[in-house]
Design an enzyme around this catalytic site. Structure first.
Site, PDB file in Angstrom:
ATOM      1  N   ASP A 248       0.818  -1.217   0.000  1.00  0.00           N
ATOM      2  CA  ASP A 248       0.000   0.000   0.000  1.00  0.00           C
ATOM      3  C   ASP A 248       0.849   1.264   0.000  1.00  0.00           C
ATOM      4  O   ASP A 248       2.021   1.256   0.390  1.00  0.00           O
ATOM      5  CB  ASP A 248      -0.881   0.030   1.258  1.00  0.00           C
ATOM      6  CG  ASP A 248      -2.055  -0.909   1.163  1.00  0.00           C
ATOM      7  OD1 ASP A 248      -2.068  -1.750   0.246  1.00  0.00           O
ATOM      8  OD2 ASP A 248      -2.952  -0.825   2.023  1.00  0.00           O
ATOM      9  N   HIS A 390       3.706  -2.302   3.028  1.00  0.00           N
ATOM     10  CA  HIS A 390       3.733  -0.960   2.436  1.00  0.00           C
ATOM     11  C   HIS A 390       5.060  -0.752   1.710  1.00  0.00           C
ATOM     12  O   HIS A 390       6.125  -1.010   2.287  1.00  0.00           O
ATOM     13  CB  HIS A 390       3.568   0.112   3.524  1.00  0.00           C
ATOM     14  CG  HIS A 390       2.249   0.040   4.237  1.00  0.00           C
ATOM     15  ND1 HIS A 390       1.996  -0.914   5.210  1.00  0.00           N
ATOM     16  CD2 HIS A 390       1.128   0.779   4.111  1.00  0.00           C
ATOM     17  CE1 HIS A 390       0.752  -0.746   5.646  1.00  0.00           C
ATOM     18  NE2 HIS A 390       0.200   0.273   5.003  1.00  0.00           N
TER      19      HIS A 390
END
Length: 422
Positions: A248, A390
């Site tokens: 992400d 991430h």
């Protein structure tokens, strides 16, 4: 004396001929590739500067090249063949484009409409484009044919994912023809990237395999809805377990390329849920993710908590990001992840994509510790898991390799979100 020397001379002549023929035969078996000339070079008849000069090739031109040895490469152009110093050549990675002109486009020996015509490329055929020449020309390859076409007759491909639907696999051809050279078979149920179809033939890619298969031997992937998913579909008993790695908040100009390199090293595909404003700042990185075969998802423009916004503002966040992704890669995203996992019935009413949550949270954003990422994966992973990470933290890049090694050692196949939901 002469009689004693004659058998020895015959033997040496035979031995030399075996070596030369063997070297030439081995060289002939090596595949030729397209390379670009980095500086003006002399072409020799043999792999020696003492041999006859056959001609010259100019900087920026393209040639078919076959390695001969470390110092010399055999090259071929439309009207010239011979050997050049290997240091004068460089390998060029081609782009794949589609012939857009109605009726097709003409292939020329040189970048000029007055040059000799060598063939016709059909509309919607997929070709390799190695570079451009002054005057609006592109050097291209279709099958074993090479030459120049007008650049304005080409367009970027709109790539879609399909699934091979042929019990015995789909036979892969170099050209769009049943008589085209067969270069392999793509196994049944393999997910492929589909570029374009013409005359019943589809150009596809699957890992290192690329070429044409019968369009009838492909099927659409299952179309997903706007529901919320926090895990994938578990596989049948005895089949290889699957998990999906997801990243992400990127793309990040520093960390994302590191993650791509690690994924490539272990032949792993992942899904990147991108924030729109980062897409807009780093379109080249977005393109690199896409060209590496990974899935790109929408993660809103500003990363807000969507449950606090109006329906209009939710739609703006999502649409603006989808448009930025399309501007970067020519494809709209087909999966979505709400920031913080915050969704609601109101949010879903404006969604046309499935919302993908996660079943394993590595908390990499919180602890910033490479070793802890693996610990969280070990504690919770199972068949069908969707793992959250991430690609904006250096610690995530540092810990990714150990995560992949562990999962592969445990027998997991690492796939994209769309694949794990099939």
């Amino acid at each position: 004396m002469m009689k004693r020397f004659l058998p020895f001379a015959i033997f040496m002549t035979f031995l030399l001929s075996v070596v030369v023929v063997g070297h030439a035969s081995a060289n002939a078996e090596r595949p030729s590739v397209i390379q670009q000339v980095t500086k003006d070079a002399t072409v020799y008849g043999e792999a020696s500067m003492e041999s006859a000069t056959m001609g010259h090739v100019t900087q920026g031109s393209f040639v078919k090249a076959t390695p001969f040895n470390e110092q010399w490469t055999h090259i071929q152009t439309q009207q010239l063949e011979g050997y050049v110093a290997t240091t004068t050549l460089t390998t060029v990675r081609p782009d794949k484009l589609i012939v857009a002109k109605k009726g097709g486009t003409t292939l020329f020996t040189y970048p000029s409409p007055s040059a000799q015509k060598t063939g016709q490329l059909y509309e919607n055929s997929t070709i390799n484009v190695y570079g451009t020449a002054p005057g609006g020309w592109s050097f291209v390859q279709y099958g074993h044919e090479t030459g120049y076409v007008a650049t304005n007759t080409l367009k970027k491909a709109t790539i879609t994912k399909k699934r091979v639907n042929a019990v015995n696999g789909a036979v892969l051809h170099v050209t769009a023809s049943p008589s085209g050279e067969v270069i392999g078979t793509i196994a049944n149920q393999t997910i492929v990237q589909h570029y374009a179809t013409f005359a019943g033939w589809a150009y596809v890619e699957a890992d290192e395999q690329q070429g044409y298969i019968k369009a009838s031997e492909m099927a659409d992937l299952k179309i997903l809805d706007n529901k919320v998913y926090n895990k994938g579909v578990t596989v049948a008993k005895g089949a290889k377990k699957r998990v999906a790695l997801t990243f992400d908040d990127g793309p990040d100009v520093k960390v994302t390329p590191q993650i791509l390199a690690i994924l490539k090293k272990y032949d792993v595909k992942a899904t990147f849920f991108m924030v729109g404003k980062n897409v807009s700042r780093n379109p080249a990185t977005v393109e690199k993710v896409y060209e590496s075969g990974h899935e790109i998802g929408n993660h809103t423009w500003n990363h807000p908590k969507l449950t606090t916004l109006t329906k209009v503002n939710v739609k703006q966040e999502v649409d603006r990001t989808s448009n930025a992704i399309y501007a970067a890669i020519g494809q709209y995203p087909t999966v979505f992840r709400p920031p913080y996992g915050a969704t609601s019935e109101q949010v879903r009413t404006v969604m046309t994509m499935p919302s993908i949550l996660w079943s394993v949270d590595t908390l990499d954003w919180k602890h910033r510790n490479a070793d802890k990422i693996l610990a969280y994966v070990k504690a919770s992973v199972k068949d069908g898991s969707i793992i959250l990470m991430h690609d904006i933290h250096q610690s995530t890049a540092n810990g990714l390799e150990n995560v992949i090694l562990y999962l592969q050692q445990q027998g997991y196949e690492l796939v994209t979100v769309s694949e794990i939901l099939q």
